[in-house]
Design a protein around this motif. Structure first.
Motif, short mmCIF file in Angstrom:
data_model
loop_
_atom_site.label_atom_id
_atom_site.label_comp_id
_atom_site.label_asym_id
_atom_site.label_seq_id
_atom_site.Cartn_x
_atom_site.Cartn_y
_atom_site.Cartn_z
N MET A 1 -2.76 -13.86 8.53
CA MET A 1 -3.25 -12.50 7.80
C MET A 1 -2.83 -12.42 6.48
SD MET A 1 -3.21 -8.38 9.05
CE MET A 1 -2.85 -8.92 10.52
N ARG A 2 -3.67 -12.34 5.57
CA ARG A 2 -3.07 -12.19 4.05
C ARG A 2 -2.62 -10.75 3.66
NH1 ARG A 2 -4.08 -15.95 0.42
NH2 ARG A 2 -4.95 -17.66 1.07
N LEU A 3 -3.48 -9.65 4.02
CA LEU A 3 -2.94 -8.34 3.84
C LEU A 3 -3.68 -7.55 4.80
CD1 LEU A 3 -2.35 -6.44 1.48
CD2 LEU A 3 -4.89 -6.51 0.77
N SER A 4 -2.88 -6.35 5.03
CA SER A 4 -3.37 -5.30 5.88
C SER A 4 -3.16 -3.94 5.19
CB SER A 4 -2.65 -5.50 7.37
OG SER A 4 -2.93 -4.23 8.34
N VAL A 5 -3.89 -2.94 4.89
CA VAL A 5 -3.63 -1.89 4.43
C VAL A 5 -4.20 -0.80 5.33
CG1 VAL A 5 -3.14 -2.70 2.24
CG2 VAL A 5 -5.59 -2.06 2.86
N THR A 6 -3.66 0.71 5.30
CA THR A 6 -4.45 1.75 5.85
C THR A 6 -4.14 2.64 4.88
OG1 THR A 6 -2.20 2.41 7.02
CG2 THR A 6 -3.69 1.07 8.36
N TRP A 7 -5.27 3.93 4.93
CA TRP A 7 -5.28 5.03 4.15
C TRP A 7 -6.08 6.05 4.62
CZ3 TRP A 7 -8.10 0.64 3.50
CH2 TRP A 7 -9.37 0.83 3.18
N THR A 8 -6.01 7.36 3.98
CA THR A 8 -6.66 8.41 4.50
C THR A 8 -7.65 8.75 3.61
OG1 THR A 8 -5.00 9.17 6.08
CG2 THR A 8 -6.66 10.89 5.31
N ALA A 9 -9.01 9.07 3.67
CA ALA A 9 -9.83 9.62 2.66
C ALA A 9 -10.70 10.78 3.53
CB ALA A 9 -10.77 8.70 2.48
N GLY A 10 -10.48 11.67 2.73
CA GLY A 10 -11.12 13.03 3.55
C GLY A 10 -10.50 13.36 4.82
N ASP A 11 -11.17 13.42 6.06
CA ASP A 11 -10.51 13.71 7.13
C ASP A 11 -10.15 12.29 8.37
OD1 ASP A 11 -9.87 16.22 6.88
OD2 ASP A 11 -11.81 16.83 7.40
N ALA A 12 -10.82 11.23 7.26
CA ALA A 12 -11.07 9.87 8.37
C ALA A 12 -9.62 8.94 7.95
CB ALA A 12 -12.36 9.16 7.84
N GLN A 13 -9.27 8.21 8.94
CA GLN A 13 -8.49 7.17 8.66
C GLN A 13 -8.98 6.03 8.61
OE1 GLN A 13 -5.77 7.69 11.74
NE2 GLN A 13 -4.46 9.06 10.63
N HIS A 14 -8.49 5.04 7.45
CA HIS A 14 -9.38 3.86 7.35
C HIS A 14 -8.13 2.64 7.52
CE1 HIS A 14 -12.91 5.44 5.31
NE2 HIS A 14 -12.04 6.25 5.08
N GLY A 15 -8.89 1.38 7.74
CA GLY A 15 -7.84 0.37 7.76
C GLY A 15 -8.40 -1.01 7.51
N MET A 16 -7.89 -2.07 6.80
CA MET A 16 -8.49 -3.16 6.63
C MET A 16 -7.71 -4.13 6.72
SD MET A 16 -11.41 -4.75 5.45
CE MET A 16 -12.51 -3.49 4.34
N GLN A 17 -7.91 -5.37 7.36
CA GLN A 17 -7.17 -6.54 7.52
C GLN A 17 -8.00 -7.51 6.92
OE1 GLN A 17 -6.75 -7.04 11.43
NE2 GLN A 17 -5.01 -5.50 11.77
N VAL A 18 -7.36 -8.11 5.77
CA VAL A 18 -8.11 -9.38 5.11
C VAL A 18 -7.26 -10.60 5.74
CG1 VAL A 18 -8.51 -10.50 2.87
CG2 VAL A 18 -8.35 -8.03 3.20
N HIS A 19 -8.12 -11.38 6.55
CA HIS A 19 -7.65 -12.64 6.95
C HIS A 19 -8.43 -14.02 5.99
CE1 HIS A 19 -6.14 -11.04 10.84
NE2 HIS A 19 -7.16 -10.07 10.48
N ASP A 20 -7.92 -15.18 6.42
CA ASP A 20 -8.39 -16.34 5.60
C ASP A 20 -9.92 -16.61 5.94
OD1 ASP A 20 -5.83 -16.84 4.21
OD2 ASP A 20 -5.38 -18.18 5.95
N ASP A 21 -10.50 -16.16 7.15
CA ASP A 21 -11.81 -16.19 7.57
C ASP A 21 -12.59 -15.13 7.97
OD1 ASP A 21 -10.44 -15.62 9.81
OD2 ASP A 21 -11.18 -17.20 11.15
N ARG A 22 -12.11 -13.78 7.72
CA ARG A 22 -12.91 -12.58 7.97
C ARG A 22 -12.11 -11.42 7.70
NH1 ARG A 22 -9.38 -14.10 11.97
NH2 ARG A 22 -8.37 -12.41 13.29
N LEU A 23 -12.87 -10.43 7.76
CA LEU A 23 -12.37 -8.96 7.16
C LEU A 23 -12.63 -8.36 8.48
CD1 LEU A 23 -14.31 -8.11 4.09
CD2 LEU A 23 -11.81 -8.72 4.33
N VAL A 24 -11.41 -7.38 8.85
CA VAL A 24 -11.58 -6.48 9.98
C VAL A 24 -11.36 -4.94 9.23
CG1 VAL A 24 -10.52 -5.77 12.14
CG2 VAL A 24 -10.70 -8.09 11.55
N TYR A 25 -12.56 -4.16 9.55
CA TYR A 25 -12.45 -2.77 8.94
C TYR A 25 -12.51 -1.65 10.20
CZ TYR A 25 -14.19 1.12 6.39
OH TYR A 25 -14.22 2.49 5.87
N VAL A 26 -11.55 -1.02 9.98
CA VAL A 26 -11.61 0.21 11.05
C VAL A 26 -11.51 1.30 10.31
CG1 VAL A 26 -10.24 1.07 13.02
CG2 VAL A 26 -9.98 -1.54 12.28
N LEU A 27 -12.42 2.27 11.00
CA LEU A 27 -12.57 3.62 10.61
C LEU A 27 -12.41 4.53 11.85
CD1 LEU A 27 -13.62 5.80 8.56
CD2 LEU A 27 -15.82 5.49 9.34
#
Length: 89
Positions: A1-27
């Motif tokens: 995995m190259r990068l993993s970040v989480t943040w809050t926008a409004g009342d929702a929590q977001h997360g994004m993982q950037v891998h060499d071959d894919r993105l994984v986005y969690v809301l």
């Protein structure tokens, strides 16, 4: 995995993982229910960066016409956008 970040926008929590071959986005919505979306790197056509008001918005455009946009804090966008952009090169 190259990068993993989480943040809050409004009342929702977001997360994004950037891998060499894919993105994984969690809301995670206000009730805590997660929605996960995995995007293979080959499916990603472009990534766009814009602002709405003073908040950055990153938009993922896939080859099949699917588009996913999400707001994020500026500090996270400065790191996340180039990491995702790298997948489209």
């Amino acid at each position: 995995m190259r990068l993993s970040v989480t943040w809050t926008a409004g009342d929702a929590q977001h997360g994004m993982q950037v891998h060499d071959d894919r993105l994984v986005y969690v809301l995670r919505d206000t009730a805590g229910r997660p929605t996960t979306r995995e995007i293979p790197a080959g499916s990603l056509a472009t990534v766009d960066y814009s602002t709405v008001g003073d908040r950055p918005v990153i938009t993922l455009n896939e080859h099949d016409g699917t588009s996913t946009s999400f707001p994020c804090p500026r500090k996270i966008a400065r790191v996340l956008y180039p990491a995702i952009k790298w997948l489209t090169v």
